[in-house]
Scaffold this active site. Sequence first.
Site, PDB file in Angstrom:
ATOM      1  N   ASP A 155     -41.303 -16.076   9.009  1.00  0.00           N
ATOM      2  CA  ASP A 155     -40.887 -15.301  10.182  1.00  0.00           C
ATOM      3  C   ASP A 155     -40.837 -13.850   9.734  1.00  0.00           C
ATOM      4  OD1 ASP A 155     -39.497 -13.933  12.105  1.00  0.00           O
ATOM      5  OD2 ASP A 155     -37.858 -15.382  12.263  1.00  0.00           O
ATOM      6  N   TYR A 191     -26.749 -15.104   5.413  1.00  0.00           N
ATOM      7  CA  TYR A 191     -27.615 -15.628   6.469  1.00  0.00           C
ATOM      8  C   TYR A 191     -28.694 -14.608   6.819  1.00  0.00           C
ATOM      9  CZ  TYR A 191     -29.173 -17.676  10.835  1.00  0.00           C
ATOM     10  OH  TYR A 191     -29.939 -18.235  11.827  1.00  0.00           O
ATOM     11  N   LYS A 198     -32.987 -18.944   9.999  1.00  0.00           N
ATOM     12  CA  LYS A 198     -32.897 -20.375   9.753  1.00  0.00           C
ATOM     13  C   LYS A 198     -34.027 -20.814   8.822  1.00  0.00           C
ATOM     14  CE  LYS A 198     -30.160 -23.666  10.448  1.00  0.00           C
ATOM     15  NZ  LYS A 198     -28.926 -23.612   9.656  1.00  0.00           N
TER      16      LYS A 198
END
Length: 392
Positions: A11, A238, A241
């Site tokens: 991504d 984070y 995902k």
Amino acid sequence: MKITLSILKADVGSIGGHTKPSQHMMDSVQADADAAVQSGLLIDAFVGHTGDDICIVASHTRGENDTDVHQFAWSAFLKATAIASDYGLYGAGQDLLVDAPSGNIRGAGPAVAEIEFDHDPVKTNPMRPAESFMVLAADKCGPGAYNLPMFLGFADPMYCAGLMLPRIGEGFTFNIIDMDNTGGDSLISLNAPEDYYKITVLLRDNERFAVESIVSRYSGQVAAAISATRMHNIAGTYTGKDDPVALVRNQGIFPAPEELISPYAKAHFIGGDARGSHVMPLMPVPINTAVTGMYCLPLVSCVGFSLNKDGKFADSFADFFDNPAWDYVRNLAQEKGISMRSQGWSGAAMLPYGELEYSGFRTSIGNLVERFAYRNGKESSAIPEKAGAADD
Ligand code: 13P
Ligand code: MG
Ligand code: MG
């Protein structure tokens, strides 16, 4: 000849939020893939996206973890990142977690799954008279998203009646990785069918244990490879995902496509979804689907290819989840999602503290936990990790 199939996915930016890469980005990665084929680095390549993740599927003869193949992908992702930045897209370069990996890019952010095998697709070849394979790519998903469907497809005759046949019936070895062990790749090999229950003991925990590869016990050939890393263990915080990819060889000595994809009819609940912090159903979708539905449901795509004798495959593909039969499952997933999210943040709808990937949630919890005080006035130092160690 020996052929390697490499799936490399990242991504590196998306339009209007975490939906899909732009056409400019896709064109740029496709042009780089075409150039890599022209130069002879790759035999063939396919580029697609699942949600905001760009996936390169490549064939070549250079083996797994090849520096040049991995660097080609890294540089293609970097160029797409630059386009994402130019256009002000969301999350430009999100999955490129290190500055410049010098060799292979495993552990640098992108998801990687590779298999090298002998390729001699002639009728007289008893193992692989034809080579067909599937590529699964998931978005908004935790790393163990494939645990249940891979187990059912390779170990349970209720899903794979092929397991009742002589060759497939010798079973498969599941190589399972402990993703919490950040000291290195920590693996265990368990054999189906005799270790059936032990495999389930591990695979029930999608956040910690993941199937890393599956090997045919009849032939010793690798049937499946899955990217199994926890992004937040790489980045320390984070960053997005995990969104794993899987490469699965099918037919003959391996399960057939329908045996491998039928478990996806469950739309099983996994960790992922919005902010990587919910428990939501996995929705099968066609390749090149954007994440625009309500909630940010976890998605999975599955495309199938055939490899010719020279290792070419990309001129046509079968899009397994682009079929009206899966509309029923998509509705089921949506219904399950609506049902789960009707309870909002409560209990099972969100991942427990230890699995919350969105570090901000942990900070919010930690800030409040620090303010807890004992009724008798004694100062409390309890933080979630230490809560069990309180001496009072
Ligand atoms: P991606 O990893 O696909 O960017 O998604 C992360 C997320 O937090 C979704 O809300
Ligand atoms: Mg994203
Ligand atoms: Mg993604």
